[in-house]
Scaffold this motif. Structure first.
Motif, short mmCIF file in Angstrom:
data_model
loop_
_atom_site.label_atom_id
_atom_site.label_comp_id
_atom_site.label_asym_id
_atom_site.label_seq_id
_atom_site.Cartn_x
_atom_site.Cartn_y
_atom_site.Cartn_z
N SER A 65 0.83 -1.21 0.00
CA SER A 65 0.00 0.00 0.00
C SER A 65 0.86 1.25 0.00
N ALA A 75 2.31 1.65 -3.41
CA ALA A 75 1.30 2.09 -4.38
C ALA A 75 1.02 3.59 -4.24
N VAL A 76 0.97 4.08 -3.01
CA VAL A 76 0.74 5.52 -2.79
C VAL A 76 1.91 6.33 -3.35
N VAL A 79 4.05 5.43 -5.76
CA VAL A 79 4.06 5.34 -7.23
C VAL A 79 2.96 6.21 -7.83
N CYS A 80 1.76 6.18 -7.25
CA CYS A 80 0.67 7.02 -7.76
C CYS A 80 1.01 8.50 -7.64
N GLY A 81 1.64 8.88 -6.55
CA GLY A 81 2.06 10.27 -6.39
C GLY A 81 3.08 10.68 -7.42
N VAL A 97 3.54 9.29 -10.41
CA VAL A 97 2.89 9.32 -11.72
C VAL A 97 2.05 10.58 -11.87
N THR A 98 1.33 10.96 -10.83
CA THR A 98 0.52 12.17 -10.87
C THR A 98 1.39 13.41 -11.04
N TRP A 112 2.68 13.45 -14.65
CA TRP A 112 1.61 13.79 -15.58
C TRP A 112 1.31 15.29 -15.51
N SER A 113 1.23 15.83 -14.30
CA SER A 113 0.94 17.25 -14.14
C SER A 113 2.08 18.10 -14.70
#
Length: 50
Positions: A11, A14-15, A17-19, A21-22, A25-26
């Protein structure tokens, strides 16, 4: 390693990696080269016979 420890690690990963990627992207979405379109005048050169 217990199941709880493995799920907690997954978990957390995952948090993170998502941060990342976000953020990427931004950053790419607001990058100047994405919005840098050629808005200059079009110059037509007549190459036909005169």
């Amino acid at each position: 390693m217990s199941v709880f420890c493995a799920l907690r690690s997954f978990s957390f990963m995952a948090v993170i990696v998502c941060g990342l990627v976000t953020a990427a992207w931004s950053g790419l979405r607001h990058a100047p080269f994405v919005h840098d379109h050629d808005r200059g005048d079009v110059v037509w050169i007549d190459t036909g016979p005169r």
